[in-house]
Write a protein that holds these residues in place. Structure first.
Motif, mmCIF file in Angstrom:
data_model
loop_
_atom_site.group_PDB
_atom_site.id
_atom_site.type_symbol
_atom_site.label_atom_id
_atom_site.label_comp_id
_atom_site.label_asym_id
_atom_site.label_seq_id
_atom_site.Cartn_x
_atom_site.Cartn_y
_atom_site.Cartn_z
ATOM 1 N N LEU A 22 41.915 82.155 62.381
ATOM 2 C CA LEU A 22 42.798 82.917 61.508
ATOM 3 C C LEU A 22 44.117 82.174 61.332
ATOM 4 C CD1 LEU A 22 42.132 86.500 62.782
ATOM 5 C CD2 LEU A 22 41.140 85.302 60.886
ATOM 6 N N GLY A 23 44.630 82.204 60.120
ATOM 7 C CA GLY A 23 45.888 81.511 59.841
ATOM 8 C C GLY A 23 45.715 80.011 59.771
ATOM 9 N N ASN A 117 49.244 84.704 55.556
ATOM 10 C CA ASN A 117 48.696 84.134 56.785
ATOM 11 C C ASN A 117 47.647 85.105 57.328
ATOM 12 O OD1 ASN A 117 48.279 83.332 59.442
ATOM 13 N ND2 ASN A 117 50.281 82.369 59.509
ATOM 14 N N CYS A 118 46.409 84.635 57.406
ATOM 15 C CA CYS A 118 45.323 85.540 57.788
ATOM 16 C C CYS A 118 45.534 86.129 59.169
ATOM 17 C CB CYS A 118 43.990 84.833 57.791
ATOM 18 S SG CYS A 118 43.838 83.571 56.564
ATOM 19 N N LEU A 121 47.171 89.815 58.901
ATOM 20 C CA LEU A 121 46.254 90.876 58.480
ATOM 21 C C LEU A 121 45.085 90.984 59.458
ATOM 22 C CD1 LEU A 121 45.593 92.965 56.305
ATOM 23 C CD2 LEU A 121 44.221 91.239 55.181
ATOM 24 N N GLY A 122 44.595 89.824 59.908
ATOM 25 C CA GLY A 122 43.491 89.825 60.863
ATOM 26 C C GLY A 122 43.855 90.576 62.124
#
Lengths: 199, 237
Positions: A22-23, A117-118, A121-122
């Motif tokens: 993620l990110g 940036n995932c 939210l992730g």
């Protein structure tokens, strides 16, 4: 104790970048120099710690069937979460600009980038999927942010050194960054055996 | 653009050389993953099996194409200051549609993908195309660009998933009616490594392929091959 457990798990064992990817976009794009990587890492920690409890409150008291409205509104989750994150990032940007212009200038373009940036939210979605409590959600935000910070600073430091090595031309830059991330991910795997509950 | 200065009225659904280029460019010179490095975040964790990767690829193609289309339709009425939020709302709505559809059609896969469907929202490739293309081009072209980028993304994802599943688990398309068990230690597999006198008795599944790190290595190798074959993409800095 439970909170320390969540923190260590999020930071090392289930590192957001190295085991969930993620990110990744900003992780690869911003890790060319150590200084900017450091700034972005700090900003990510901050945004994660702030948005996680807000999203927890929204998801528990507004969207859940047992919430204030008494309706199952979970289908609105994505839109509300991303709206909270976008406005939080905007707010953070304004506050930093007002009170610490020097920090604002050094972070500059990376602040608005955090919205997409995932990892942010992730983190919120993992929080819902794993049914954390309010305090645990803060610990998870802090731990996840710290793990992300650690990973990007480590990668930036390695990339600064590897600039002087003789890498095959097609692998230079991006390709090498992928290989390094893979190797770092394997190194972090050795932490899998740690059980924070046993301390 | 240089060849003609007189403005010609273009048909809305033209499909000429320029439009074809919009579709093919993201497959090679401008691939979302190996060249633009966008959108790696949300989906690499799902590539241990081929079937979920195909689902994610289809979802990304759908979201990318239609968010490009809608943003392009609205591009003249979106104020510049709030365009991020407008774009995010469009994407989030489409992703919610995908999520609910998948939940209704295939619940086990939905459970397996869990948060990764939602993470299409922050897939940088969707956002990146909206900013770079849809805000400045006509709806039809934007739609094609979205499809092209979605496919360019899906191709890499499926290739990674193929290698990870075949070498990591010895199966192909596991979890679907088309499942083929290729190589493994009992008689259910096409090549039975435990059979008497088997030529493949040395074979073991590669457990590295199941780990997240394998996806990084596979993409690094793909970038290597892609850039060796297409040297103008080599990183000079």
């Amino acid at each position: 104790m439970e909170l320390v457990n969540v923190f260590i798990k999020a930071a090392f064992i289930e590192n957001l970048v190295l085991s969930y990817f993620l990110g990744m976009c900003s992780f690869l794009a911003v890790s060319k120099t150590l200084k900017t990587a450091f700034g972005l890492g700090l900003a990510v920690i901050f945004v994660l710690v702030v948005t996680m409890p807000i999203n927890w409150l929204i998801s528990t008291y507004l969207l859940d069937e047992g919430g204030v409205l008494g309706m199952d509104l979970t289908f609105l989750r994505f839109i509300l979460f991303i709206a909270v994150i976008a406005s939080m990032v905007q707010l953070v940007e304004m506050v930093i600009e007002k009170y610490s212009p020097s920090l604002y200038n050094s972070l500059g373009i990376f602040l608005p980038l955090i919205t997409v940036n995932c990892a942010i939210l992730g983190g919120s979605l993992f929080m819902v999927a794993r049914e954390y409590t309010f305090a645990e959600s803060i610990a998870f935000g802090a731990g996840g942010g710290f793990g992300w910070f650690l990973a990007i600073v480590a990668l930036a430091a390695i990339r600064e050194k590897i600039k002087y090595s003789n890498v095959p031309a097609p692998l230079r830059g991006l390709g090498m960054a992928f290989l390094l991330t893979g190797l770092m991910g394997m190194a972090f795997l050795s932490l899998l055996g740690i059980d924070p509950a046993s301390f | 653009m240089a060849e003609t200065t007189i403005e010609k009225k273009e048909p809305i659904f033209a499909f000429g050389k320029k439009e074809r280029k919009l579709l093919t460019d993201p497959l090679n010179d401008n691939n979302p993953i190996t060249v633009q490095v966008l959108g790696i975040c949300s989906a690499l964790a799902v590539t241990t099996l081929l079937f979920p990767s195909i689902i994610i690829s289809i979802a990304v193609i759908f979201v990318c194409a239609f968010s490009n289309l809608f943003t392009s339709l609205l591009r003249k009425s979106i104020p510049k200051q709030v365009r991020m939020i407008v774009q995010l709302v469009i994407i989030a709505t489409l992703v919610t549609v995908v999520e609910l559809t998948l939940k209704a059609l295939d619940y086990p896969t939905y459970k397996q993908l869990s948060v990764f469907i939602g993470l299409i929202i922050t897939n940088c490739i969707v956002m990146g195309r909206l900013e770079a293309f849809a805000m400045a081009n006509s709806p039809w072209k934007s739609f094609l660009d979205g499809v092209g980028n979605g496919v360019g993304y899906g191709v890499i994802l499926i290739a990674v998933a193929f290698f990870r599943e075949v070498f990591g688990k010895g199966t192909f398309l596991a979890g679907t009616p088309f499942e083929v068990k290729i190589i493994g230690p009992n008689s259910e597999y096409l090549i039975n490594t435990m059979a008497d006198g088997s030529w493949f008795s040395w074979y073991q599944n590669n457990n590295l392929m199941v780990l997240p790190a394998a996806a990084m290595f596979l993409i690094a190798i793909m970038i290597w091959i892609h850039r060796a074959w297409n040297p103008k993409l080599v990183d000079i800095s």
